[in-house]
Scaffold this active site. Structure first.
Site, PDB file in Angstrom:
ATOM      1  N   HIS A 112       0.813  -1.215   0.000  1.00 54.81           N
ATOM      2  CA  HIS A 112       0.000   0.000   0.000  1.00 54.81           C
ATOM      3  C   HIS A 112       0.848   1.266   0.000  1.00 54.81           C
ATOM      4  O   HIS A 112       0.314   2.373  -0.121  1.00 54.81           O
ATOM      5  CB  HIS A 112      -0.978   0.005   1.179  1.00 54.81           C
ATOM      6  CG  HIS A 112      -0.348   0.218   2.524  1.00 54.81           C
ATOM      7  ND1 HIS A 112       0.072  -0.822   3.321  1.00 54.81           N
ATOM      8  CD2 HIS A 112      -0.084   1.345   3.223  1.00 54.81           C
ATOM      9  CE1 HIS A 112       0.563  -0.350   4.451  1.00 54.81           C
ATOM     10  NE2 HIS A 112       0.478   0.975   4.414  1.00 54.81           N
ATOM     11  N   ASP A 142      -0.023  -7.546   1.237  1.00 53.68           N
ATOM     12  CA  ASP A 142       0.535  -6.237   1.537  1.00 53.68           C
ATOM     13  C   ASP A 142       2.064  -6.198   1.552  1.00 53.68           C
ATOM     14  O   ASP A 142       2.676  -5.704   2.504  1.00 53.68           O
ATOM     15  CB  ASP A 142      -0.009  -5.697   2.861  1.00 53.68           C
ATOM     16  CG  ASP A 142       0.138  -4.172   2.953  1.00 53.68           C
ATOM     17  OD1 ASP A 142       0.380  -3.537   1.909  1.00 53.68           O
ATOM     18  OD2 ASP A 142       0.009  -3.635   4.075  1.00 53.68           O
ATOM     19  N   GLY A 222       2.877   6.826   9.302  1.00 52.63           N
ATOM     20  CA  GLY A 222       4.233   7.131   8.904  1.00 52.63           C
ATOM     21  C   GLY A 222       5.173   5.954   9.064  1.00 52.63           C
ATOM     22  O   GLY A 222       6.315   5.989   8.619  1.00 52.63           O
ATOM     23  N   SER A 224       4.467   2.739   8.011  1.00 54.21           N
ATOM     24  CA  SER A 224       4.214   1.678   7.045  1.00 54.21           C
ATOM     25  C   SER A 224       5.469   1.274   6.286  1.00 54.21           C
ATOM     26  O   SER A 224       6.284   2.110   5.896  1.00 54.21           O
ATOM     27  CB  SER A 224       3.154   2.122   6.030  1.00 54.21           C
ATOM     28  OG  SER A 224       1.866   1.907   6.529  1.00 54.21           O
ATOM     29  N   SER A 239       2.396  -3.269   8.194  1.00 54.99           N
ATOM     30  CA  SER A 239       1.202  -3.140   7.369  1.00 54.99           C
ATOM     31  C   SER A 239       0.261  -2.101   7.964  1.00 54.99           C
ATOM     32  O   SER A 239      -0.169  -1.169   7.300  1.00 54.99           O
ATOM     33  CB  SER A 239       0.492  -4.488   7.247  1.00 54.99           C
ATOM     34  OG  SER A 239      -0.741  -4.349   6.557  1.00 54.99           O
TER      35      SER A 239
END
Length: 268
Positions: A112, A142, A222, A224, A239
């Site tokens: 993502h 993901d 922030g 991820s 994730s």
């Protein structure tokens, strides 16, 4: 007559019970996460603050022998970068782990965090320094693989602890439940916690993600794509989760070993 009435009541009661929604009716409900409790082996489900009423879900899960817990906050993918990178759309995320399949170098991060396959990622918000291009991504689990095209920057097989220290990563693996693990974030810094479950399914507002590592490590927007590891072994890329690093929370990680083995890359 009493026997007939009793039979009618029992029949209607049974029909009503049969008509109640089963677990499968809720398995993709936004704001929920699903896993099997390591101690009991039974289904466990969490609901976040966006799930106003969980009565029907709770009844269905309890009928299956499982449990439902409410966890404060909102399950969300944590976009906003150990070292940051920026996608073409402007989102700021973290590099999870550097990896290679000679002669090429790559990094693993969250799906993502990146745009379409072939799109460019940058090391700065102004998009002046190109890092590479998105080689492939898997939205269902993901994780994504970015191919470095920048040949001038250093690409150590290590995690930047942002203290002037690099933690070397020599392999990817699968953690065990109860194990202590460490996460490096973009805004929240370095935090530790324990692995709570494996192979969890999380229903974010914008879609379902499978095969995640559930942990008690906190995270915030922030973070991820950032790395989860212990010692020299890399375990996952951030994730999303619920809560924050002030009051605590739960964070889920995409499997580094699944991504690396699927893409044919590894640490060095």
């Amino acid at each position: 007559m009493r026997a007939l009435v009793l039979l009618i009541v029992l029949a209607f009661g049974s029909a009503a019970a049969d008509a109640s929604p089963g677990v499968t009716a809720f398995e993709h409900a936004a704001g929920t996460a699903w896993w099997h409790d390591p101690a009991s082996g039974r289904l466990a489900v969490s609901v976040d603050d966006t799930v106003r009423s969980a009565d029907a879900l709770t009844r269905a899960v309890q009928r299956s022998g499982g449990t439902v817990v409410r966890e404060p906050g909102t399950l969300r993918k944590h976009i906003a970068g150990a070292d940051p990178f920026f996608g073409a759309a402007g989102g700021r995320c973290l590099i999870g782990f550097n990896a290679r399949s000679l002669p090429d170098y790559y990094f693993l991060t969250s799906a993502h965090c990146v745009g379409a396959v072939g799109s460019t990622v940058y090391s700065d918000a102004a998009h002046t320094v190109v890092l590479g291009t998105v080689a492939t991504k898997n939205v269902s689990y993901d994780y994504a693989l970015v191919h470095y095209t920048n040949t001038t920057i250093a690409k150590p097989s290590a995690v930047n602890l942002h203290t002037g220290t690099l933690a070397p990563i020599k392999s990817f693996g699968t953690p065990v439940v109860g194990q202590t693990v460490t996460r490096v974030g973009g805004t929240a810094g370095v935090h530790t916690g324990r692995v709570a479950a494996l192979n969890a399914t999380v229903n974010y507002a914008d879609g379902t993600v499978y095969g995640l590592i559930r942990t008690t490590v906190c995270s915030e927007p922030g973070d991820s794509g950032g790395p989860l590891f212990a010692g020299t072994v890399g375990y996952g890329m951030t994730s999303g989760g619920s809560g924050n690093c002030t009051s605590g929370g739960v964070t889920y990680f995409a499997s580094a070993v699944r991504a690396a083995s699927g893409y044919g890359v590894g640490p060095y």
